[in-house]
Design an enzyme around this catalytic site. Structure first.
Site, PDB file in Angstrom:
ATOM      1  N   ASP A   1      50.575  43.241  32.885  1.00  0.00           N
ATOM      2  CA  ASP A   1      50.430  41.920  33.502  1.00  0.00           C
ATOM      3  C   ASP A   1      50.393  42.010  35.034  1.00  0.00           C
ATOM      4  O   ASP A   1      50.374  43.093  35.608  1.00  0.00           O
ATOM      5  CB  ASP A   1      51.565  41.014  33.013  1.00  0.00           C
ATOM      6  CG  ASP A   1      51.139  39.572  32.808  1.00  0.00           C
ATOM      7  OD1 ASP A   1      50.159  39.135  33.437  1.00  0.00           O
ATOM      8  OD2 ASP A   1      51.799  38.869  32.020  1.00  0.00           O
TER       9      ASP A   1
ATOM     10  N   ASP B   1      45.486  32.132  31.491  1.00  0.00           N
ATOM     11  CA  ASP B   1      46.055  32.082  30.149  1.00  0.00           C
ATOM     12  C   ASP B   1      45.419  30.971  29.313  1.00  0.00           C
ATOM     13  O   ASP B   1      45.115  29.888  29.816  1.00  0.00           O
ATOM     14  CB  ASP B   1      47.561  31.826  30.214  1.00  0.00           C
ATOM     15  CG  ASP B   1      48.327  32.988  30.810  1.00  0.00           C
ATOM     16  OD1 ASP B   1      47.718  34.047  31.042  1.00  0.00           O
ATOM     17  OD2 ASP B   1      49.537  32.836  31.049  1.00  0.00           O
TER      18      ASP B   1
END
Length: 699
Positions: free
Chosen positions: A188, A255
């Site tokens: 991430d 996202d």
């Protein structure tokens, strides 16, 4: 917006859609022809897009060894593993320190013990409450089922939930992952280290550091690890992640959320990057929301089809086992995930992602070449109304030996098409075909479609329209004894036949019946369905039927004076749109653009569309458009693509940037339906956009 025949010649795979002022235009990219022998990229641990499961969308921080092991067992028992899903991926919150609070909301901070507890003597440590034996026993159990284990980390000092990040510890962490038996790393982009630059070079350096570490750890252990770069598309990872970071896949978007607006938004961001897809190198528009409950099964089938056409990873984000207080996946959800015909397209070894063949308004045609010479063809209806779409197969595949064999990948049926393929596509739906130009079986049925259309789909009460039913015979041979009619009409509506359809329909032709449909005065505003049906005899006299549905919208009364749109009832909305306020991060606030507060207007999310019925009564739209001041700049200066659409035709398209207000005046005389649309720029999928002081001037 009409861009026709973007891919008229098979095997041209360098077709890239560029966004100019919010409009999609076609450009030929300088990319070589993709063939089945193209070299793999990334780590070499996978040559096709990974398939598996991730806990985050459904469980967030409620992750444990028990959840992972139950899910792995369910994947074997319910057929997911047999369908090709093999990665069981642990997301954030697996580390020690998760028991300490994480900050929430503006001005709060994460308890620093979260990050320090997650690492002991330089090594990452799992949460002893939820992973009492650490990660290795979980990996061993998953491996015993024939599956593989994935794990999560971040390229910063902390993860997105404030736990220990891998920055400066890349080789140690990679070697630990390999020793634990980890097969997949999602890496991430949170916890940026103070003093480091925020630019592409810094991103490349951080992700290359882990790529090099994984390569070294794999060489030392003989255990390859799939590498997933998750930097949200901020600095164009599609242009560097495979070659410089040796990644197997990379996120191209922000996202995902479980909404139709998010699905469409991420599709649009990702589909224009098709030229970067190849074996072992996958664009990743984020996980699948199928089964989480925020969308219809039709919309979930669309996401699965779009992701497969784009050669995207198929990572389920829904509960598959009964665990964590949630039920196991339903039969309907599993039927989508386990559609072997669609999975075969996603996993095709050619590795060529679909390109946009045509795009007209909210109707899309995608084409994807496959390794055996077939083409996958997807007809996608983004709109709220059913539509009939078509594609010329000779233009896509070249001449056929006899006729084309088209396999409907959701109906699992085969039919012949002589030239043009027609399909009735439901709202927010797809029709997906695998088409071959080789020899077709002599007894294969003709592809037949019934299309119901209306001259006007917006009807005020007390008015009427002409409805047409067209029966398309796409096959080579005639169909006979056709009967075309209406099988269901709203109570009280009047139907008058105008012209009958023909009883015999030759190959590659169509017949049409017409009707006048009248809406009674006083009919309440709403959506009303009319069902059309057709019966006919195919080859050998076998009886067949087909149906189609059209939705007539009885709109609310249109404005007849100058009015703010926030005071007018819309006829449809997708995504998040708020009246006289913006809602950012769940917090309502005033509309503010570049420091100026606006008391009236619409606060919209990117990936939204709102439509108003004007009935031809209005002359001018005035609005101030811009990014709301509440938009985060953590990923750079946010932008969004906006459009004003009149009766389905974009008349204004532009880009708004935070800090700038854009005053617009648009002539709208004669417009029946006005739409205001917002699409994100890549990397800014949740940007709040304001249509401030939006007014229509009507009479």
């Amino acid at each position: 917006m009409v861009v026709e025949r973007w891919l008229p010649i098979r095997w041209i795979h360098g077709l890239v859609a560029a966004t100019i002022g919010g409009a999609l235009v076609a450009t030929l990219g300088v990319v070589g022809v993709v063939t089945a022998t193209s070299a793999s990229a990334g780590t070499g641990a996978t040559t096709t897009p990974p398939m598996g499961w991730n806990d985050w969308n459904a469980f967030g921080c409620n992750v444990s060894a028990d959840l992972i092991e139950k899910t792995a067992k369910a994947m074997v028992d319910d057929g997911m593993a047999a369908a090709g899903y093999k990665y069981v991926n642990i997301d954030d919150c697996w580390m020690d320190g998760n028991q300490y609070p994480q900050g929430r909301g503006p001005g709060t901070t994460t308890d620093p013990r979260r990050a320090t507890a997650g690492r002991v003597d330089g090594h990452l440590v799992a949460d002893p409450r939820n992973f009492p034996g650490g990660i290795r026993p979980v990996a061993d159990y998953v491996h015993s089922l024939g599956l593989k284990l994935g794990i999560y980390e971040s390229a910063g000092a902390t993860t997105c939930q404030g736990l220990a990040g891998s920055y400066g510890h890349e080789l140690t962490d990679a070697e630990d992952f390999a020793s634990w038996g980890v097969d997949y790393l999602k890496y991430d982009n949170c916890g940026t280290v103070a003093g480091t630059a925020d630019n592409q070079a810094e991103y490349i350096a951080r992700y290359k550091a882990m790529g090099d570490a994984l390569k070294q750890a794999s060489a030392d252990s003989g255990h390859a690890i799939v590498y997933s770069v998750c930097e949200w598309g901020n600095y164009e990872p599609w242009s560097w992640a495979a070659d410089q970071a040796e990644a197997d896949l990379w996120r191209t978007t922000t996202d995902i959320s479980d909404s139709w607006a998010s699905t469409v938004s991420l599709f649009k961001q990702n589909v224009v990057l098709s030229s970067y897809s190849r074996p072992g190198a996958a664009n990743d528009p984020d996980m699948l929301e199928i089964g989480n409950g925020g969308q219809t099964d039709t919309e979930y089938r669309s996401q699965f089809s779009l992701w497969s056409m784009m050669a995207a990873p198929l990572i389920s984000g829904t509960p598959l086992a009964e665990a964590g207080g949630k039920s196991a996946a339903s039969a309907a959800t599993l039927a989508i995930y386990e559609n072997s015909d669609v999975i075969a397209v996603d996993q095709d070894t050619l590795g060529a992602a679909a390109t946009v063949y045509s795009h007209t308004g909210k109707q899309w045609t995608l084409v994807r070449p496959l390794a055996n010479g077939d083409e996958a063809v997807l007809l996608f209806n983004e709109s709220d109304a059913p539509t009939t779409q078509s594609v010329s197969l000779p233009a896509v595949l070249g001449p056929a030996k006899s006729a084309y064999l088209a396999r409907d990948l959701w109906a699992h049926s085969d039919a012949t098409v002589a030239g043009t393929l027609h399909a009735d596509v439901e709202p927010h739906g797809v029709r997906m075909f695998r088409v071959s130009a080789g020899a077709t079986p002599s007894d294969a049925a003709a592809h037949v479609t019934l299309s119901a259309t209306a001259r006007n789909t917006y009807l005020e009460s007390g008015t009427s329209t002409v409805l047409s039913e067209t029966l398309f015979n796409d096959g080579r041979d005639a169909i006979n004894h056709a009967i075309v009619g209406l099988s269901a009409v709203p109570a009280g509506w009047t139907v008058t036949p105008l012209a009958p359809a023909g009883r015999s329909v030759p190959g590659q032709s169509a017949t049409t019946a017409t009707w006048r449909v009248s809406v009674p005065a006083g009919t309440a505003a709403g959506n009303y369905a009319i069902e059309a049906s057709a019966a006919y005899e195919g080859r050998g006299g076998e009886p067949r039927t087909t149906m189609s549905t059209i939705t007539i919208v009885v709109p609310p009364a249109p404005p007849t004076t100058t009015a703010y749109l926030s005071d007018v009832n819309w006829v449809s909305v997708s995504g998040s749109v708020y009246k006289d306020q913006q809602v950012s991060r769940g917090i309502p606030s005033a509309l503010v653009i570049a420091g100026q507060t606006f008391p009236k207007g619409l606060g919209a999310s990117s990936g939204s569309d709102v439509a108003y019925y004007l009935g031809g009564h209005c002359s001018t739209l005035s609005v101030v458009a811009g990014i709301d001041d509440s938009a985060s700049t953590s990923r750079g200066t946010p932008t969004a693509n906006i459009a004003i659409i009149l009766d389905g035709v974009p008349v204004y398209q532009g880009i708004v940037t935070k800090g700038t207000a854009v005053p617009l005046t648009q002539q709208i005389a004669g417009t029946t339906v006005l739409e205001l649309s917002v699409d994100p720029s890549t990397g800014f999928g949740s940007t709040p956009v304001d249509w401030a002081n939006a007014q229509v001037h009507c009479s």
